[in-house]
Design a protein around this motif. Sequence first.
Motif, PDB file in Angstrom:
ATOM      1  N   PHE A  81      14.552  45.937  60.361  1.00 19.15           N
ATOM      2  CA  PHE A  81      14.675  44.507  60.088  1.00 19.15           C
ATOM      3  C   PHE A  81      16.278  44.495  58.381  1.00 19.15           C
ATOM      4  O   PHE A  81      16.880  43.389  58.647  1.00 19.15           O
ATOM      5  N   LEU A  82      15.786  45.211  57.891  1.00 15.31           N
ATOM      6  CA  LEU A  82      17.476  44.801  57.245  1.00 15.31           C
ATOM      7  C   LEU A  82      18.784  45.250  57.859  1.00 15.31           C
ATOM      8  O   LEU A  82      19.350  44.380  57.476  1.00 15.31           O
ATOM      9  N   GLY A  83      18.853  46.024  58.713  1.00 13.99           N
ATOM     10  CA  GLY A  83      20.141  45.246  59.365  1.00 13.99           C
ATOM     11  C   GLY A  83      20.334  44.282  60.165  1.00 13.99           C
ATOM     12  O   GLY A  83      21.919  43.753  60.214  1.00 13.99           O
ATOM     13  N   MET A  84      18.791  43.786  60.682  1.00 14.65           N
ATOM     14  CA  MET A  84      19.395  42.846  61.238  1.00 14.65           C
ATOM     15  C   MET A  84      19.526  41.497  60.850  1.00 14.65           C
ATOM     16  O   MET A  84      20.163  40.605  60.861  1.00 14.65           O
ATOM     17  N   TYR A  85      19.507  41.896  59.248  1.00 19.88           N
ATOM     18  CA  TYR A  85      19.052  40.850  58.282  1.00 19.88           C
ATOM     19  C   TYR A  85      20.724  40.984  58.055  1.00 19.88           C
ATOM     20  O   TYR A  85      20.980  39.860  58.089  1.00 19.88           O
ATOM     21  N   VAL A  86      20.944  41.763  57.739  1.00 22.99           N
ATOM     22  CA  VAL A  86      22.721  42.212  56.851  1.00 22.99           C
ATOM     23  C   VAL A  86      23.532  41.871  58.363  1.00 22.99           C
ATOM     24  O   VAL A  86      24.849  40.858  57.982  1.00 22.99           O
ATOM     25  N   ILE A  87      23.609  41.510  59.101  1.00 18.45           N
ATOM     26  CA  ILE A  87      24.155  41.566  60.986  1.00 18.45           C
ATOM     27  C   ILE A  87      24.194  39.943  60.634  1.00 18.45           C
ATOM     28  O   ILE A  87      25.489  39.377  61.011  1.00 18.45           O
ATOM     29  N   ALA A  88      23.261  39.178  60.534  1.00 15.39           N
ATOM     30  CA  ALA A  88      22.770  37.824  60.536  1.00 15.39           C
ATOM     31  C   ALA A  88      23.540  37.017  59.229  1.00 15.39           C
ATOM     32  O   ALA A  88      24.489  36.135  60.141  1.00 15.39           O
ATOM     33  N   ILE A  89      24.182  37.310  58.412  1.00 15.83           N
ATOM     34  CA  ILE A  89      24.208  37.354  57.649  1.00 15.83           C
ATOM     35  C   ILE A  89      25.984  37.303  57.543  1.00 15.83           C
ATOM     36  O   ILE A  89      26.757  36.493  57.436  1.00 15.83           O
TER      37      ILE A  89
ATOM     38  N   LEU B 112      34.960  53.104  58.023  1.00 14.68           N
ATOM     39  CA  LEU B 112      34.515  53.378  56.677  1.00 14.68           C
ATOM     40  C   LEU B 112      33.793  51.954  55.533  1.00 14.68           C
ATOM     41  O   LEU B 112      32.493  52.724  55.337  1.00 14.68           O
ATOM     42  N   PHE B 113      34.311  51.337  55.460  1.00 12.36           N
ATOM     43  CA  PHE B 113      33.191  50.222  55.092  1.00 12.36           C
ATOM     44  C   PHE B 113      31.901  50.537  55.636  1.00 12.36           C
ATOM     45  O   PHE B 113      30.769  49.494  55.098  1.00 12.36           O
ATOM     46  N   SER B 114      31.890  50.195  57.181  1.00  6.58           N
ATOM     47  CA  SER B 114      30.503  49.457  58.231  1.00  6.58           C
ATOM     48  C   SER B 114      29.297  51.163  57.530  1.00  6.58           C
ATOM     49  O   SER B 114      28.371  50.944  57.166  1.00  6.58           O
ATOM     50  N   THR B 115      30.130  52.127  57.480  1.00  6.06           N
ATOM     51  CA  THR B 115      29.578  53.249  57.152  1.00  6.06           C
ATOM     52  C   THR B 115      28.961  52.984  55.702  1.00  6.06           C
ATOM     53  O   THR B 115      27.151  53.771  55.575  1.00  6.06           O
ATOM     54  N   ILE B 116      29.384  52.818  54.637  1.00  7.92           N
ATOM     55  CA  ILE B 116      29.014  52.450  53.603  1.00  7.92           C
ATOM     56  C   ILE B 116      28.126  51.683  53.065  1.00  7.92           C
ATOM     57  O   ILE B 116      27.463  51.718  52.570  1.00  7.92           O
ATOM     58  N   ILE B 117      28.471  50.688  53.881  1.00  8.43           N
ATOM     59  CA  ILE B 117      27.072  49.311  54.027  1.00  8.43           C
ATOM     60  C   ILE B 117      25.903  49.754  54.119  1.00  8.43           C
ATOM     61  O   ILE B 117      24.997  49.454  53.828  1.00  8.43           O
ATOM     62  N   ALA B 118      26.074  50.477  55.626  1.00  8.86           N
ATOM     63  CA  ALA B 118      24.751  50.423  56.231  1.00  8.86           C
ATOM     64  C   ALA B 118      24.175  51.705  55.491  1.00  8.86           C
ATOM     65  O   ALA B 118      22.678  51.613  55.698  1.00  8.86           O
ATOM     66  N   ALA B 119      24.466  53.184  55.119  1.00 12.23           N
ATOM     67  CA  ALA B 119      24.517  53.785  53.670  1.00 12.23           C
ATOM     68  C   ALA B 119      23.740  53.160  52.272  1.00 12.23           C
ATOM     69  O   ALA B 119      22.292  53.252  52.356  1.00 12.23           O
ATOM     70  N   ILE B 120      24.255  51.863  52.357  1.00 13.19           N
ATOM     71  CA  ILE B 120      23.634  51.461  50.553  1.00 13.19           C
ATOM     72  C   ILE B 120      22.420  50.450  51.792  1.00 13.19           C
ATOM     73  O   ILE B 120      20.899  50.285  50.832  1.00 13.19           O
ATOM     74  N   VAL B 121      22.392  49.521  52.359  1.00 13.67           N
ATOM     75  CA  VAL B 121      21.253  49.138  52.662  1.00 13.67           C
ATOM     76  C   VAL B 121      20.038  50.061  53.296  1.00 13.67           C
ATOM     77  O   VAL B 121      19.185  49.255  52.887  1.00 13.67           O
TER      78      VAL B 121
END
Length: 112
Positions: free
Chosen positions: A90-98, A68-77
């Motif tokens: 690009f933002l997905g890779m950036y968030v995963i890297a962080i 659930l939290f992953s889905t919410i973060i993905a929607a926000i990003v």
Amino acid sequence: SNGSSRPVRSKSPRALVVAAETASKAMELAVAPLSWILTKTCPPCEFDTQYAYLYPLTLIMSFIWVSLFSTIIAAIVTRFGDLLGVPSSFLGMYVIAIGAEIPDTIQSVTVA
């Protein structure tokens, strides 16, 4: 000059303390419903306690909460990327890297 050799102290440090305390209380209030629901859906199930038999429920519910939290973060990003015109990949890779580096950083700081 105030007639003495002591410097005049600013009252701003006290204001910062009050602001920090207020922000802390506001955060506690904001997180309280989430904390309550997580406590109810993921009961403590330590070994040899009265709730140890609930381990499978806690495991399944933890997977559901992470999803659930992953889905919410993905929607926000994704929305943030749309607003800025940045590709969501690009933002997905950036968030995963962080997200991958933060635990390592915390561990390094803790050990140091």
